[in-house]
Design an enzyme around this catalytic site. Structure first.
Site, PDB file in Angstrom:
ATOM      1  N   TYR A   6     -11.169  36.806  84.846  1.00  0.00           N
ATOM      2  CA  TYR A   6     -11.703  36.092  86.048  1.00  0.00           C
ATOM      3  C   TYR A   6     -12.391  37.051  87.037  1.00  0.00           C
ATOM      4  O   TYR A   6     -12.928  36.767  87.923  1.00  0.00           O
ATOM      5  CB  TYR A   6     -10.348  35.474  86.847  1.00  0.00           C
ATOM      6  CG  TYR A   6      -9.907  34.364  86.167  1.00  0.00           C
ATOM      7  CD1 TYR A   6     -10.411  33.941  84.722  1.00  0.00           C
ATOM      8  CD2 TYR A   6      -8.712  33.520  86.417  1.00  0.00           C
ATOM      9  CE1 TYR A   6      -9.827  32.989  83.993  1.00  0.00           C
ATOM     10  CE2 TYR A   6      -8.445  32.371  85.813  1.00  0.00           C
ATOM     11  CZ  TYR A   6      -8.997  32.004  84.662  1.00  0.00           C
ATOM     12  OH  TYR A   6      -8.402  31.064  84.204  1.00  0.00           O
ATOM     13  N   LYS A   8      -2.523  37.645  73.140  1.00  0.00           N
ATOM     14  CA  LYS A   8      -3.299  37.582  71.687  1.00  0.00           C
ATOM     15  C   LYS A   8      -3.537  38.785  71.104  1.00  0.00           C
ATOM     16  O   LYS A   8      -4.759  39.035  70.948  1.00  0.00           O
ATOM     17  CB  LYS A   8      -4.380  36.628  72.182  1.00  0.00           C
ATOM     18  CG  LYS A   8      -4.980  35.834  71.151  1.00  0.00           C
ATOM     19  CD  LYS A   8      -4.559  34.836  70.557  1.00  0.00           C
ATOM     20  CE  LYS A   8      -5.279  34.294  69.586  1.00  0.00           C
ATOM     21  NZ  LYS A   8      -4.528  33.353  68.710  1.00  0.00           N
ATOM     22  N   ASP A  19      -0.883  31.058  71.686  1.00  0.00           N
ATOM     23  CA  ASP A  19      -1.065  29.904  71.074  1.00  0.00           C
ATOM     24  C   ASP A  19       0.564  29.398  70.491  1.00  0.00           C
ATOM     25  O   ASP A  19       0.399  28.191  70.999  1.00  0.00           O
ATOM     26  CB  ASP A  19      -1.839  29.706  69.731  1.00  0.00           C
ATOM     27  CG  ASP A  19      -1.894  31.087  68.988  1.00  0.00           C
ATOM     28  OD1 ASP A  19      -1.101  31.902  69.500  1.00  0.00           O
ATOM     29  OD2 ASP A  19      -2.458  31.071  68.038  1.00  0.00           O
ATOM     30  N   ASP A  58      -2.712  31.126  84.142  1.00  0.00           N
ATOM     31  CA  ASP A  58      -3.256  29.994  84.753  1.00  0.00           C
ATOM     32  C   ASP A  58      -3.262  28.910  83.728  1.00  0.00           C
ATOM     33  O   ASP A  58      -2.751  27.791  84.380  1.00  0.00           O
ATOM     34  CB  ASP A  58      -4.840  30.372  84.766  1.00  0.00           C
ATOM     35  CG  ASP A  58      -5.662  29.299  85.796  1.00  0.00           C
ATOM     36  OD1 ASP A  58      -4.952  28.337  86.212  1.00  0.00           O
ATOM     37  OD2 ASP A  58      -6.875  29.459  85.760  1.00  0.00           O
ATOM     38  N   ASP A  61       0.032  25.763  84.152  1.00  0.00           N
ATOM     39  CA  ASP A  61      -0.066  24.224  84.297  1.00  0.00           C
ATOM     40  C   ASP A  61       0.504  23.445  83.476  1.00  0.00           C
ATOM     41  O   ASP A  61       1.088  22.500  83.820  1.00  0.00           O
ATOM     42  CB  ASP A  61      -1.793  24.006  84.181  1.00  0.00           C
ATOM     43  CG  ASP A  61      -2.450  24.085  85.539  1.00  0.00           C
ATOM     44  OD1 ASP A  61      -1.901  24.578  86.627  1.00  0.00           O
ATOM     45  OD2 ASP A  61      -3.522  23.375  85.691  1.00  0.00           O
TER      46      ASP A  61
END
Ligand code: NAD
Length: 358
Positions: free
Chosen positions: A142, A191, A223, A247, A251
């Protein structure tokens, strides 16, 4: 004691829910003998309308002069067509950066009274869950280099992820320290089978974990983590992860608790000053209708008392008042689930929580 808080009400339901949190804090102040001083500053669309900028300099200065910051939410359709760097949401990245807030705490707790509101099966949530997601907030993709260029297939856009050992270590330490105050389990999510930044992340976390032998540590690929969160959420205590993975996963975790209107968050840096906000947005569809659930913001205020002001008993009093009001069946429309009660509005929910603090 006196505690100064900057209020960034923002847009949509922001002003309503911040007013609720202020009412609760004032009650706490009265009950426990503290003086909370509130100073409002502009942010988001409201700031654009007034000054042309989503994050005016005066807001940054004001927040830096306070002991903590309480934020409602920013954004709405009125400002959706503005260019990226002029949009209300740009202010969020800006204020976190300006305040040096690199740790984001997002609790995802299933309230016993709200089990029926979780979209997960009864047998999965029957034991409840209480997860603390520790998300890195000021690094990663980001904030990396970005742009447009000519690629193999013509014009392409790119974003870059970079993490330094220093950034990984400081977020890792925050996670291990928090785990020590909870059930002492940390899951680091990356990852590492694909990304170089994740391989450095994993190596650094492993080294750090040796300094915390009392905390159980494990790695999980992102994942797999996304699957495990819905398969068996109670396996998690503290999750630590990068900006983008945090992020997305936070959620997901918020959804399995049943309502986005219940979840608080804290953003912290090196000192005690933090920024506290609900995880939901400005809900323009219900703004100004007295339908917003104020609990996420009220619980954010409780986190502020605990993490910035060191007032744990006062924070617990707020959390107990919320638990009590929910257990008596009070519901705003978003947390009705299959309950047959009539929903109450933002103001009435606030009044009941204030009354429960008596
Ligand atoms: P949202 O969280 O605002 O709303 C999603 C849905 O949840 C809506 O139906 C809304 O009515 C409901 N909802 C949210 N909070 C609620 C509450 N407290 N009580 C009852 N219902 C609630 O997400 P969105 O619709 O995707 O975004 C709306 C605006 O908010 C956009 O401009 C977005 O950019 C912005 N946004 C801001 C933040 C922030 O300020 N931190 C975060 C997310 C989205």
């Amino acid at each position: 004691m006196e505690y100064r808080t900057a209020l960034l009400k923002g847009d949509g339901i922001g002003p309503e829910i911040i007013d609720s949190a202020v009412a609760v804090l004032e009650k706490v102040g009265e009950k426990f003998g503290h003086r909370f001083i509130f100073t409002p500053y502009l942010i988001g669309g409201a700031a654009i309308d007034e000054t042309g900028e989503p994050l005016p300099e005066e807001t940054v200065k004001g927040c830096l002069a306070c002991d903590s910051v309480l934020l409602g939410a920013v954004g709405g359709p009125k400002w959706d067509d503005l260019p990226g760097n002029k949009r209300p949401e740009k202010a969020l990245l800006g204020i976190r950066y300006a305040l040096g807030l690199y740790t984001n705490l997002r609790p995802a707790k299933l309230f016993p009274a709200l089990k029926g509101a979780s979209p997960l099966r009864e047998d999965i949530v029957s034991a409840g869950f209480d997860i603390m997601i520790v998300r890195e907030l000021t690094g990663g993709i980001y904030f990396g280099e970005r742009g447009y260029r000519q690629g193999k297939f013509g014009e392409e856009a790119y974003d870059t992820e970079a993490y330094s050992v220093t950034e990984i270590e400081r977020i890792g330490k925050a996670a291990f320290e928090i785990a020590r105050k909870r059930s002492k389990r940390v899951t680091s999510i990356d990852k590492a089978n694909v990304l170089e930044t994740s391989r450095l992340w994993r190596k650094t976390m492993h080294r750090l974990s040796e300094q915390y032998p009392d905390v159980e540590y494990r790695d999980l690929l992102v994942d797999n983590a996304a699957m495990q969160l819905v398969r068996d959420p109670k396996q998690f205590d503290v999750i630590v992860t990068s900006n983008m993975f945090g992020d997305i996963l936070s959620d997901e975790a918020s959804q399995i608790t049943g309502s986005i209107g219940m979840l608080a968050s804290a953003s912290l840096g090196d000192g005690t000053r933090g920024m506290y906000e609900p995880i939901h947005g400005s809900a323009p569809d219900i703004a100004g209708q007295d339908k917003a659930n104020p609990i996420a913001t009220i619980l954010s205020a409780a986190m502020m008392l605990r993490y910035s002001f060191g007032l744990s008993a006062e924070a617990a009093a707020i959390e107990n008042a919320v638990d009590h009001v929910l257990s008596t069946g009070s519901r705003t429309a978003d947390i009705l689930g299959s309950s047959a009660v009539s929903p109450i509005g933002c103001r009435e929910m606030t009044a009941r929580i204030v009354a429960a603090l008596e």
